[in-house]
Design an enzyme around this catalytic site. Structure first.
Site, PDB file in Angstrom:
ATOM      1  N   ASP A 293       2.344  -5.508  -4.979  1.00 25.79           N
ATOM      2  CA  ASP A 293       3.335  -6.422  -5.586  1.00 25.79           C
ATOM      3  C   ASP A 293       2.988  -6.716  -6.940  1.00 25.79           C
ATOM      4  O   ASP A 293       2.127  -6.786  -7.362  1.00 25.79           O
ATOM      5  CB  ASP A 293       2.991  -7.813  -4.690  1.00 25.79           C
ATOM      6  CG  ASP A 293       3.918  -8.983  -5.197  1.00 25.79           C
ATOM      7  OD1 ASP A 293       5.213  -8.792  -4.959  1.00 25.79           O
ATOM      8  OD2 ASP A 293       3.610  -9.957  -5.680  1.00 25.79           O
TER       9      ASP A 293
ATOM     10  N   GLU B 282      -9.731   9.072  -1.661  1.00 24.19           N
ATOM     11  CA  GLU B 282     -10.654   9.287  -0.755  1.00 24.19           C
ATOM     12  C   GLU B 282     -10.087   9.259   0.922  1.00 24.19           C
ATOM     13  O   GLU B 282     -10.708   9.952   1.392  1.00 24.19           O
ATOM     14  CB  GLU B 282     -11.541   8.041  -0.909  1.00 24.19           C
ATOM     15  CG  GLU B 282     -12.455   8.143  -2.174  1.00 24.19           C
ATOM     16  CD  GLU B 282     -13.556   6.887  -2.238  1.00 24.19           C
ATOM     17  OE1 GLU B 282     -13.632   6.052  -1.101  1.00 24.19           O
ATOM     18  OE2 GLU B 282     -13.984   6.472  -3.486  1.00 24.19           O
TER      19      GLU B 282
END
Length: 553
Positions: free
Chosen positions: A215, A275
């Protein structure tokens, strides 16, 4: 193949393609209004899990769930008081895990909405921060001394109206809030704040989410010197971010957002994403530099993968000339950048109403959307062709609408409950009175009604999504040879030796254009697309389009 093997195959398919997001179709769920499973009139996570087969039937690649975190709900979840838990009105963490598991079993990925620029004022971080100027989180928010006359530190304005500064009598300082006064802005210049945010990111990745919608991605950093924003010339004012009645549009927000330090944070955020093989799509809230920031934040392969700006969410109808200008500018700014396009979302008037679309125009814009280069976000109910609901003042929940009524009625009209069937006034959303009323005119456009009509908007969206998936050139290809003839816009998508020609008439007049050379197959027959006929001009009537695959040889 057994059911277990089918589910295993779908799950493994989710892992195989690290670039699944390129050209993906993402379905946005506003959880308060999707499906109530408990009979309290508010949608919840179990309701989402129940409706996942329907979502999967659309052919979408992922869902984006708007905030469901613990919150006082002054801005309906966009004011977070605990980033690592579920608000009880939506369920609990076990319910969220069940959504992820069910979605993955159906071959659908899960993206969640992270609101990082600000928290709720009842978040423990802020409750401690406001107690003194020397506590452990004292510098976790943007605090500043008043001017000598007691007025705010600078001229910054809030998107929700008024000054972006609120005075706190305990610290005898102002804190920054770009939205409600109950949404204080975090201080990303503090490395401890950045570390805490990255911990939140890891928490949800460990729970199996496939990515995040970020956002207000360009609001994270404010100018360290807190310099005044300059005035925005009247000819540059744009009400795509804030309504025209809001003086927020009268400033060029040079210092209150879009700061260069944001790039460093996004790189750290991307390192964590990498990751886990996860992705992020950022919302760029800027009326003047949206495409430029989109390009900046998605280029280089070391920041977020996707961004969307407000060019297709603008109040003015997206005409052929607007589309050409938008795509040309984006290509010039950064041809390698990856946009994510949306026509509607939880913050804007539904595009059917915003652009006064006729039934044919609804289908044409849906088809145009899936032919764009980039990824696509669909907002719940968009696939039904829902118009904006007219919510009476006494039923309003949105503080934004209450503030600016009646010139601006807020965002409740696009947030009314999803309509599943027409048997009662609640549309199958709940057994109790919903938190917002169901628009009576929506009942006749419910899912069950449209499932029975092969010519419905719902079936058209399914066919358009299937077309995009069947032809990788539409999902991942280059975007070339863009031209406009009257209100017809046409272009070519190319990918791995395949070439798809697209032409759309976005107007009310019939237009003849020169057909492209070569032999072409109409691949939009299921969408009533116009075929290319050899040695003849291509005639497109009002809201007609042509999508054709070039034949080899």
């Amino acid at each position: 193949m057994t059911k277990v093997n089918v589910e295993t195959a779908k799950k493994s398919a989710l892992v195989r393609d690290p670039d699944w997001w390129r050209g993906a179709v993402i379905y946005q769920i506003y959880p308060r209004s999707f499906q109530d499973s408990t009979g309290d009139g508010v949608g919840d996570l179990r309701g989402i899990a129940q409706r996942l087969p329907y979502i999967a039937s659309l052919g979408v690649d992922a869902i984006w769930i708007s905030p469901f975190f613990t919150s006082p709900m002054k801005d309906f979840g966009y004011d977070v008081s605990n980033y690592c838990d579920v608000d009880p009105m939506f369920g609990d963490l076990h319910d969220f895990d069940a959504v992820v598991e069910a979605a993955h079993a159906l071959g659908v990925r899960v993206i969640i909405d992270l609101v990082l620029s600000h928290t709720s004022d009842v978040h423990p971080w802020f409750e401690q921060s406001r107690t003194s100027r020397d506590n452990p989180t004292a510098d976790w928010y943007v605090w500043a001394d008043p001017k000598p006359d007691g007025t705010p530190p600078n001229n910054w304005l809030s998107i929700f109206g008024g000054s972006a500064w609120q005075f706190d009598g305990t610290r005898m300082q102002y804190y920054l809030h770009n939205f409600l006064t109950s949404q204080p802005d975090l201080n990303f210049h503090n490395p401890e704040v950045v570390d805490a945010i990255l911990d939140v990111e890891r928490f949800w990745l460990e729970r199996g989410v496939d990515g995040f919608r970020l956002d207000t991605i360009n609001f994270y950093y404010a100018d360290k010197e807190l310099r005044d924003n300059p005035a925005c010339p009247p000819e540059m004012r744009n009400d795509s971010i804030a309504p025209s009645v809001n003086p927020y549009n009268w400033q060029e927000h040079l210092y209150s957002k879009n700061q260069p330090e944001n790039l460093g944070f996004l790189k750290k955020f991307r390192e964590v994403l990498n990751e886990y093989g996860a992705v992020a799509v950022g919302e760029v809230g800027d009326a003047q530099r949206g495409l430029e920031i989109m390009a900046e934040y998605t280029s280089g392969g070391d920041k977020v993968q996707m961004c969307y700006s407000f060019e297709m969410l603008q109040p003015k109808l997206l005409a052929a000339g607007d589309l050409v200008a938008m795509q040309t500018k984006l290509n010039e700014e950064a041809p390698e950048a990856w946009p994510c396009w949306a026509l509607s979302n939880h913050d804007t008037i539904r595009h059917v109403t915003r652009w006064h679309l006729s039934p044919p125009a609804i289908k044409t814009y849906a088809t145009l959307l899936v032919c764009q280069r980039g990824s696509v976000c669909l907002y719940q109910g968009e696939e039904l062709g829902l118009a904006e609901a007219d919510v009476a003042f006494e039923d309003l929940q949105d503080p934004y609408g209450i503030q600016f009524w009646p010139e601006f009625k807020g965002r409740d009209g696009c947030r009314t409950p999803m309509v599943w069937e027409p048997s009662n006034s609640y549309g199958g959303f709940s057994e109790a009175k919903p938190w917002l009323p169901v628009a009576p005119e929506h009942l006749g456009r419910s899912v069950s009604v449209q499932e029975e009509d092969e010519h419905s908007v719902l079936h058209h969206y399914r066919a358009a999504i299937a077309l995009r998936h069947d032809h990788p050139a539409l999902a991942r290809g280059t975007f070339e040879d863009l031209e406009q003839i009257g209100e017809v816009v046409h272009f070519v998508r190319r990918w791995e030796g395949k070439e798809v020609y697209c032409a759309f008439n976005l107007g009310e007049l019939t237009v003849d254009i020169d057909a492209p050379e070569g032999h072409w197959t109409n691949i939009a027959e299921d969408l009533n697309g116009v075929a290319i006929r050899e040695y003849a001009q291509l005639r497109l009537g009002p809201w007609e389009y042509c999508i054709a695959l070039k034949q080899e040889g």
